[in-house]
Write an enzyme that holds these catalytic residues in place. Sequence first.
Site, PDB file in Angstrom:
ATOM      1  N   LYS A   1     -38.618  -1.441 -46.948  1.00 62.96           N
ATOM      2  CA  LYS A   1     -37.092  -2.709 -46.777  1.00 62.96           C
ATOM      3  C   LYS A   1     -36.877  -4.411 -46.683  1.00 62.96           C
ATOM      4  CE  LYS A   1     -39.611  -3.234 -42.208  1.00 62.96           C
ATOM      5  NZ  LYS A   1     -39.098  -3.838 -40.961  1.00 62.96           N
TER       6      LYS A   1
ATOM      7  N   ARG B   1     -38.677  -1.156 -28.671  1.00 62.33           N
ATOM      8  CA  ARG B   1     -37.986  -1.142 -29.543  1.00 62.33           C
ATOM      9  C   ARG B   1     -37.044   0.126 -29.753  1.00 62.33           C
ATOM     10  NH1 ARG B   1     -40.047  -4.110 -35.164  1.00 62.33           N
ATOM     11  NH2 ARG B   1     -40.257  -1.826 -35.218  1.00 62.33           N
TER      12      ARG B   1
ATOM     13  N   TYR C   1     -36.285 -37.547 -45.502  1.00 56.74           N
ATOM     14  CA  TYR C   1     -35.563 -37.606 -44.799  1.00 56.74           C
ATOM     15  C   TYR C   1     -36.456 -38.083 -43.323  1.00 56.74           C
ATOM     16  CZ  TYR C   1     -32.011 -35.955 -47.453  1.00 56.74           C
ATOM     17  OH  TYR C   1     -31.327 -34.953 -48.238  1.00 56.74           O
TER      18      TYR C   1
ATOM     19  N   MET D   1     -34.074 -29.604 -48.832  1.00 60.82           N
ATOM     20  CA  MET D   1     -33.804 -28.598 -49.462  1.00 60.82           C
ATOM     21  C   MET D   1     -34.603 -27.703 -51.096  1.00 60.82           C
ATOM     22  SD  MET D   1     -29.753 -27.479 -49.534  1.00 60.82           S
ATOM     23  CE  MET D   1     -29.552 -26.796 -48.406  1.00 60.82           C
TER      24      MET D   1
END
Lengths: 362, 362
Positions: free
Chosen positions: A37, A133, A252, A304
């Site tokens: 998956k 679940r 940053y 990024m």
Amino acid sequence: MSILTRPILEINLNNLEHNYLDLKKLASGAEAAAVIKDDAYGLGAEIIAKRLYKQAGCRIFFVAHGIEGERIRPHVPNAKIYVLQGIGEDSLSSFQKAELIPVIASKEQLSFWKEHKINGIKPAIQIETGLNRLGFREQDLQEMAIEDYQLFSLVLSHLACADEKDHFMNEYQLKNFIRLRTRFFPKLPASLSASDGTFLGSEYHFDIIRLGAAIYGINTAPYRENQMLPVVRVFAPILQIAELNRGDFVGYSATYRAAEQRKIAIISIGYGDGIPRSLSNTGKVFFYNGSKISEARIIGRISMDNIICDITEVENPHVGDMGFIINEFYTLDDIGRDAGTIGYEILSRIGKNSRFIRNYTE
Amino acid sequence: MSILTRPILEINLNNLEHNYLDLKKLASGAEAAAVIKDDAYGLGAEIIAKRLYKQAGCRIFFVAHGIEGERIRPHVPNAKIYVLQGIGEDSLSSFQKAELIPVIASKEQLSFWKEHKINGIKPAIQIETGLNRLGFREQDLQEMAIEDYQLFSLVLSHLACADEKDHFMNEYQLKNFIRLRTRFFPKLPASLSASDGTFLGSEYHFDIIRLGAAIYGINTAPYRENQMLPVVRVFAPILQIAELNRGDFVGYSATYRAAEQRKIAIISIGYGDGIPRSLSNTGKVFFYNGSKISEARIIGRISMDNIICDITEVENPHVGDMGFIINEFYTLDDIGRDAGTIGYEILSRIGKNSRFIRNYTE
């Protein structure tokens, strides 16, 4: 000197196949299904399904969504493909085209299935044993029409705490599973364990084990040293080497400040390539110099497209050298821990980024 | 009742275009470039480039990697495409095919460019003004051969702290940029600001502003209310509704335990779809009932394919109802903050997952 700009994701299919076959030996006769998956946890479901089908004889696959099953069908013509999230209006056509087997987990899904049955397909049923679940609760099973018990070909459940060998939930869920199976589906083949459950012993194996994370190299039983071979390496070139003076800030929000002269490298990979930003000022990049490996601390915020690391102690670095983010000794599990999460999440993020040069080693 | 299984990513191209045009008005005559690196932060670089080119008149684009530029070229035939990570052996062919403009940030890249020049292309030069990421340092500029100053068509730099209006770094970098430009590239067009810098005032705008995060709806100037329109919504169907009894555990490692009877919903989205696992036991899912919006707390660990939330207080929930992970009032910035990161990282993760049904609203 090479001038390179792109990050590289290396996927070792030999090791992946080895992991699958190795776990299969543990399975005490149960069939070993592969869980592919989420695009095989980002590594490429088609390629991995094909490899396990052709070269390792895998004949059962689990995916989460119908579209994932449809994508792999051409590569695994005679395999069973189970779909864990079940079937719905938005996936029905995938089931029809690719002869997928839904895992039915609720009475609503069961009604839907009875309206949209596909000839020749008998679904699996998921039952709830403690994870809370997806799955039929005991009361749902009691309320099911007698004839509906006959609709299924497999009964399965999922363990919550199988990565902790002595967790009380393991035995609790095992007993629940045996009790519910015996009462409602005494003749059906059964499946309880994913990779982690496989290590708990043969009473957890039943008829099918579902091997996912461990075949990709993740240590799903972290109470002991990882026995899986590593499957992925991630690295990226140094774009630039520069000096910091005392007092210089990096990145940053200026979250790193140099207390003394340092040498830094700007590496061409960032959170846009799936490297968690939470490794800012804490993660590591590794450099090889022959057989010597040096560790360079990530400094400042990860951005990024770039990571900046302190290479003051790295011997003889050059622009174009590769900085390793994941390798054989700093694994998915290690980076997961350092990023405040687990290797599964790291793996699932990385492979989906199209800027990687993807190298499959066959 | 609908039975649905797939998560949905909705991308509002009208709002995106509106954000671009809105910021362009702020630009005091500078050209407004669109930053569509990292597959337009995961939202689909081709579609977004085409929209901004055709309908908003955007003629300058910034990407990080050569392959990203090559992908968008057919959609923006007469635009300039700058490549921030520069040029190397692994990207040269993209530059040649798609007439991309490299941003040269180091002397090594400059040497490479001089060997592999592409006719008709004049690169940009990135200079370092305080971020200490990519860019020529002052000393590199001093050591550059006189004739090399003539090679470039644009000088750019990048701000470290422009999301904090009064941060001392802003003025420090501005002065540095003006000083270095005046000394080394007095005649070149210049670019200093990304979205956040655009809000700092006209002295930060120069000739080109580079609009990225803000056009996607992120608040890049978080010291004041977001002025951008939201661009993405993320939601996924309830697969199952179930009851918890007092003492029941939920999810992997049993990290949530019910102190009393609760009603839960299992939503068909997880970290495999880019929802950060760090929202386990802390994040929220929203449900609409007409105009009423209810908030349901995420309980237990987020898993690869599912999120479980407490819907005890949600009015009249049904299987198939949509649970919203990101919407107009719980934005990328909100989820970023709650996940311990920033909206940029969330956005960059989500759009890359192929299980989403992607709906572009035109």
